[in-house]
Scaffold this motif. Structure first.
Motif, mmCIF file in Angstrom:
data_model
loop_
_atom_site.group_PDB
_atom_site.id
_atom_site.type_symbol
_atom_site.label_atom_id
_atom_site.label_comp_id
_atom_site.label_asym_id
_atom_site.label_seq_id
_atom_site.Cartn_x
_atom_site.Cartn_y
_atom_site.Cartn_z
ATOM 1 N N GLN A 156 -4.964 10.393 -11.183
ATOM 2 C CA GLN A 156 -5.973 9.616 -10.464
ATOM 3 C C GLN A 156 -5.639 9.531 -8.977
ATOM 4 O OE1 GLN A 156 -5.643 6.289 -13.267
ATOM 5 N NE2 GLN A 156 -7.885 6.322 -13.426
ATOM 6 N N TRP A 157 -4.355 9.349 -8.656
ATOM 7 C CA TRP A 157 -3.970 9.323 -7.237
ATOM 8 C C TRP A 157 -4.198 10.680 -6.592
ATOM 9 C CZ3 TRP A 157 -4.135 5.335 -4.491
ATOM 10 C CH2 TRP A 157 -3.708 4.095 -4.953
ATOM 11 N N ASP A 158 -3.876 11.743 -7.328
ATOM 12 C CA ASP A 158 -4.094 13.089 -6.796
ATOM 13 C C ASP A 158 -5.575 13.325 -6.506
ATOM 14 O OD1 ASP A 158 -1.388 13.626 -6.976
ATOM 15 O OD2 ASP A 158 -1.562 14.859 -8.794
ATOM 16 N N ALA A 159 -6.447 12.901 -7.430
ATOM 17 C CA ALA A 159 -7.888 13.064 -7.229
ATOM 18 C C ALA A 159 -8.355 12.249 -6.028
ATOM 19 C CB ALA A 159 -8.652 12.642 -8.489
ATOM 20 N N THR A 160 -7.796 11.071 -5.849
ATOM 21 C CA THR A 160 -8.165 10.219 -4.709
ATOM 22 C C THR A 160 -7.758 10.878 -3.396
ATOM 23 O OG1 THR A 160 -7.943 8.244 -6.094
ATOM 24 C CG2 THR A 160 -7.877 7.920 -3.705
ATOM 25 N N VAL A 161 -6.555 11.419 -3.357
ATOM 26 C CA VAL A 161 -6.081 12.106 -2.152
ATOM 27 C C VAL A 161 -6.971 13.311 -1.854
ATOM 28 C CG1 VAL A 161 -4.177 13.461 -1.163
ATOM 29 C CG2 VAL A 161 -3.707 11.298 -2.341
ATOM 30 N N LEU B 292 -10.342 12.036 -0.443
ATOM 31 C CA LEU B 292 -10.178 11.591 0.946
ATOM 32 C C LEU B 292 -9.978 12.788 1.876
ATOM 33 C CD1 LEU B 292 -7.873 8.482 0.392
ATOM 34 C CD2 LEU B 292 -10.293 8.459 1.085
ATOM 35 N N GLY B 293 -9.205 13.747 1.423
ATOM 36 C CA GLY B 293 -8.974 14.950 2.221
ATOM 37 C C GLY B 293 -10.254 15.722 2.472
ATOM 38 N N HIS B 294 -11.109 15.812 1.439
ATOM 39 C CA HIS B 294 -12.388 16.502 1.622
ATOM 40 C C HIS B 294 -13.238 15.788 2.669
ATOM 41 C CE1 HIS B 294 -12.162 18.532 -2.571
ATOM 42 N NE2 HIS B 294 -11.660 19.306 -1.633
ATOM 43 N N LEU B 295 -13.259 14.466 2.612
ATOM 44 C CA LEU B 295 -14.043 13.723 3.604
ATOM 45 C C LEU B 295 -13.534 13.985 5.019
ATOM 46 C CD1 LEU B 295 -14.615 10.293 1.848
ATOM 47 C CD2 LEU B 295 -16.347 11.978 2.479
ATOM 48 N N VAL B 296 -12.221 13.953 5.183
ATOM 49 C CA VAL B 296 -11.642 14.217 6.510
ATOM 50 C C VAL B 296 -11.954 15.651 6.945
ATOM 51 C CG1 VAL B 296 -9.494 14.379 7.839
ATOM 52 C CG2 VAL B 296 -9.836 12.471 6.255
ATOM 53 N N ASP B 297 -11.871 16.581 6.022
ATOM 54 C CA ASP B 297 -12.162 17.978 6.356
ATOM 55 C C ASP B 297 -13.627 18.167 6.762
ATOM 56 O OD1 ASP B 297 -9.527 18.555 5.767
ATOM 57 O OD2 ASP B 297 -9.972 19.378 3.777
ATOM 58 N N PHE B 298 -14.542 17.531 6.031
ATOM 59 C CA PHE B 298 -15.959 17.636 6.391
ATOM 60 C C PHE B 298 -16.231 16.949 7.726
ATOM 61 C CE2 PHE B 298 -16.787 19.019 2.051
ATOM 62 C CZ PHE B 298 -17.791 19.964 2.265
ATOM 63 N N ASP C 220 -22.793 11.748 1.068
ATOM 64 C CA ASP C 220 -23.767 11.567 -0.022
ATOM 65 C C ASP C 220 -23.262 12.200 -1.319
ATOM 66 O OD1 ASP C 220 -25.552 10.213 1.619
ATOM 67 O OD2 ASP C 220 -26.803 11.971 2.002
ATOM 68 N N TRP C 221 -22.789 13.440 -1.211
ATOM 69 C CA TRP C 221 -22.321 14.150 -2.400
ATOM 70 C C TRP C 221 -21.102 13.454 -3.017
ATOM 71 C CZ3 TRP C 221 -17.799 16.736 -3.722
ATOM 72 C CH2 TRP C 221 -17.874 17.501 -4.880
ATOM 73 N N THR C 222 -20.154 13.081 -2.166
ATOM 74 C CA THR C 222 -18.947 12.419 -2.664
ATOM 75 C C THR C 222 -19.287 11.083 -3.309
ATOM 76 O OG1 THR C 222 -17.637 13.495 -0.940
ATOM 77 C CG2 THR C 222 -16.632 11.602 -2.033
ATOM 78 N N THR C 223 -20.233 10.368 -2.731
ATOM 79 C CA THR C 223 -20.661 9.095 -3.300
ATOM 80 C C THR C 223 -21.247 9.297 -4.694
ATOM 81 O OG1 THR C 223 -21.066 8.202 -1.089
ATOM 82 C CG2 THR C 223 -22.132 7.073 -2.923
ATOM 83 N N GLU C 224 -22.028 10.359 -4.857
ATOM 84 C CA GLU C 224 -22.582 10.667 -6.181
ATOM 85 C C GLU C 224 -21.481 10.994 -7.186
ATOM 86 O OE1 GLU C 224 -25.865 13.407 -6.441
ATOM 87 O OE2 GLU C 224 -26.584 12.756 -4.469
ATOM 88 N N VAL C 225 -20.529 11.805 -6.766
ATOM 89 C CA VAL C 225 -19.420 12.178 -7.654
ATOM 90 C C VAL C 225 -18.621 10.934 -8.050
ATOM 91 C CG1 VAL C 225 -17.223 13.421 -7.784
ATOM 92 C CG2 VAL C 225 -19.238 14.556 -6.823
ATOM 93 N N LEU C 226 -18.289 10.114 -7.061
ATOM 94 C CA LEU C 226 -17.521 8.901 -7.347
ATOM 95 C C LEU C 226 -18.315 7.940 -8.222
ATOM 96 C CD1 LEU C 226 -15.828 8.279 -3.888
ATOM 97 C CD2 LEU C 226 -14.805 9.252 -5.957
ATOM 98 N N GLY C 227 -19.620 7.869 -7.992
ATOM 99 C CA GLY C 227 -20.473 7.022 -8.831
ATOM 100 C C GLY C 227 -20.415 7.452 -10.286
ATOM 101 N N SER C 228 -20.353 8.756 -10.528
ATOM 102 C CA SER C 228 -20.253 9.247 -11.909
ATOM 103 C C SER C 228 -18.911 8.875 -12.541
ATOM 104 C CB SER C 228 -20.463 10.763 -11.954
ATOM 105 O OG SER C 228 -19.333 11.450 -11.453
ATOM 106 N N ARG C 229 -17.924 8.561 -11.694
ATOM 107 C CA ARG C 229 -16.612 8.123 -12.178
ATOM 108 C C ARG C 229 -16.520 6.596 -12.230
ATOM 109 N NH1 ARG C 229 -12.899 11.515 -8.030
ATOM 110 N NH2 ARG C 229 -13.699 13.589 -8.483
ATOM 111 N N GLY C 230 -17.621 5.926 -11.902
ATOM 112 C CA GLY C 230 -17.647 4.463 -11.945
ATOM 113 C C GLY C 230 -17.177 3.790 -10.670
#
Length: 111
Positions: free
Chosen positions: A29-34, A37-43, A61-71
């Motif tokens: 879970q920490w790895d996925a979080t990192v 976050l890294g993708h956001l910084v890269d974008f 928008d896309w990341t928010t959708e993905v995270l929403g699917s993870r709750g």
């Protein structure tokens, strides 16, 4: 972005302090979080490089959708963008792109 690791670390520290449930995060879970976050910084970096905030806004928008699917609620993304903005407040163009991302979140979820 030359401060990539620092920005990610600041966001991780904020997450650890504001969200008690992270105490039970697995390594995965920490790895996925990192990675998220890294993708956001890269974008954000790419958007600044090409001077087009749309690239970053669409990634938010896309990341928010993905995270929403993870709750993960939209509030988590909103807080992350505020942490990024606080960390990068001395860079007006970057700061503006982060505000654009926050406005996009407000449009899709005004809560």
């Amino acid at each position: 972005m030359s401060r990539r690791a620092e920005i990610i670390d600041v966001a991780l520290d904020d997450l650890r302090h504001r969200e008690p449930s992270t105490a039970g995060y697995t390594t995965g879970q920490w790895d996925a979080t990192v990675v998220d976050l890294g993708h956001l910084v890269d974008f954000l970096s790419a958007a600044v490089y090409v001077d087009d905030s749309t690239l970053f806004v669409e990634a938010v928008d896309w990341t928010t959708e993905v995270l929403g699917s993870r709750g993960v609620p939209v509030a988590g993304m909103r807080r992350t963008l505020r942490v990024f903005a606080s960390t990068l407040r001395d860079f007006p163009r970057v700061y503006q792109f982060l505000l654009d991302g926050q406005r996009a979140l407000d449009l899709c979820d005004p809560s």
